[in-house]
Scaffold this motif. Sequence first.
Motif, mmCIF file in Angstrom:
data_model
loop_
_atom_site.group_PDB
_atom_site.id
_atom_site.type_symbol
_atom_site.label_atom_id
_atom_site.label_comp_id
_atom_site.label_asym_id
_atom_site.label_seq_id
_atom_site.Cartn_x
_atom_site.Cartn_y
_atom_site.Cartn_z
ATOM 1 N N GLN A 67 -9.131 -5.591 29.730
ATOM 2 C CA GLN A 67 -7.774 -6.161 29.636
ATOM 3 C C GLN A 67 -7.132 -5.742 30.730
ATOM 4 O OE1 GLN A 67 -6.186 -8.062 27.032
ATOM 5 N NE2 GLN A 67 -4.527 -7.978 28.804
ATOM 6 N N ARG A 68 -7.768 -4.226 31.297
ATOM 7 C CA ARG A 68 -6.766 -4.085 32.152
ATOM 8 C C ARG A 68 -7.519 -4.445 33.697
ATOM 9 N NH1 ARG A 68 -8.364 2.137 34.515
ATOM 10 N NH2 ARG A 68 -6.938 2.152 36.545
ATOM 11 N N ASP A 71 -5.287 -7.594 33.747
ATOM 12 C CA ASP A 71 -4.088 -7.400 34.681
ATOM 13 C C ASP A 71 -3.851 -6.958 35.744
ATOM 14 O OD1 ASP A 71 -3.632 -8.151 31.975
ATOM 15 O OD2 ASP A 71 -3.528 -6.090 30.740
ATOM 16 N N ARG A 73 -4.095 -7.059 39.998
ATOM 17 C CA ARG A 73 -3.787 -7.679 40.891
ATOM 18 C C ARG A 73 -4.463 -7.484 41.981
ATOM 19 N NH1 ARG A 73 -3.876 -9.982 37.418
ATOM 20 N NH2 ARG A 73 -1.311 -11.555 36.328
ATOM 21 N N ARG A 155 -5.439 -16.010 32.315
ATOM 22 C CA ARG A 155 -6.074 -15.620 30.537
ATOM 23 C C ARG A 155 -6.141 -16.753 29.756
ATOM 24 N NH1 ARG A 155 -4.245 -10.853 29.330
ATOM 25 N NH2 ARG A 155 -2.900 -10.302 31.055
#
Length: 513
Positions: A67-68, A71, A73, A155
Amino acid sequence: MNLTLSTRIFVGFAAVVLTFGAVSVYSVLQMHAIGAEIRLVSTGYLPLAKAIAQVESAQGNHQRDLQRLLDEREPETQLALIRLSRLSFPQMIRQLLGNAAETARHGKESAPASEHPFISELGNRILELSLLYESYGASCESLFRAIEKSGTVERGAQGVLELTQLENRIESEIKVLSLMLDHRVSQRVAAAEKSEGRAAWVVVALSLAAVALGALATALAVRLLAPIRPLTRAVTRVGMGDYSAVVPSSAKSEIGLLGREFNAMAKALREREALLAEKQEALVRAERLAAIGRISAQIAHEIRNPLTSLGLNSELLDDTLRAARFDRAEEREEAHQLHAAIVRELERLTEITDQYLKFARFPKPVLASHDPNALLTDLLDFLDEEHLRAGIKIERALAPGCPRLICDADQLRQALMNLLRNSREALVHGGTIRVESRPLVTQIELAVSDDGPGIPPEELSRLFDPFFSTKERGTGLGLALTQQIVTEMGGALHPESRPGEGTRFVIHLRRAS
């Protein structure tokens, strides 16, 4: 089946030992069963639960890292996270699942047969989880390459959706495995606690049964050995010369047999003592009679010569009195009366001396076979007139066809005549004399009884003592001579009498072959 005393006691205490042994064996078996349950939980299910928990933890960590990554960029940070994930996650998962599969395999080898299906199911689910992780790893690698190529992934992209679905399936499978293991551990712990409680109650029950059986065996031993105490006391009494001791002999054990044998021995000793006392009494009596006989013979001999002289002088005196002249008839009558009194006393003294001599010098019997009924009939016919004059009735109760007996006919006639004379003299005012003959197994019984006044008990035991007489002018030798005659012929003479009910004399003589 009659068991010996030692066998009974051994069986009782062997049962106690076996019961306590059963308690020990059951306790060991239950402890072993509970230990197996504990080993199954501690070395099988708990390590599996721990391994699944580690897989779940690793999966959660990986999901958070993923998940990190999504997330993030910054391209450099993404690439660093991808390298870290490729380096640690696949190897850790494979190692954890391999450890879980190995633990399940070893647990199945040591677990009881009842647990094999469950452990097999666990192994299958771990295998399915491994396959899911292979697919999950491939999806992660596809996602990593896409990020490395394009620098970003949306996502809602297809790869992310597939990865999310695989994560959900992996989470569901891990939860199922965790729940299965938790439920199984709870079941085994509850079963172990139940087995422990049941074993405790069974051990307590068996222990109480063993204690009760021990008390019963002890009571049985005490009961079986109880007759030893009276037997010991009885043996002590016999050792001190008291042969009247009798012990209980109803038991069927060796002690009961010993008691019966002891009673038989004591009875034999009593009979022997009675026989010895009887023989000793007979010996003392014989010696006394012999001494009395010698004295009687000597006295009779010393008296008989003067009596003979007095008899001759009385005859001369009678002749003189007949030739003499008296002034008055009364004087002549008085002189003849005095002379008659002297003659009567001389005759009585002569009779007494004759009895003394008979008692002292009675000949040995000449034994032969005789008909008892014929002997009694001849004697009663001879005395019939005498009995009639005395007002006595004779009852003859002679057994028809009575067997012959062994005796001296003349001496037996003398003995019976003495008994009949005693009965006749007892019936002062007349009465009845009964004469009987009766065959027994080895003897012939002859009896003379009367319905006179009877004899008191204190005098009955002395009837056969020499010189003892219940008559005012009796010599006391008639019955003593009668008993001597019967004894010499191998028989026995017994008196039976009660005051006011008459007297009965019974003679037992040997029956002829």
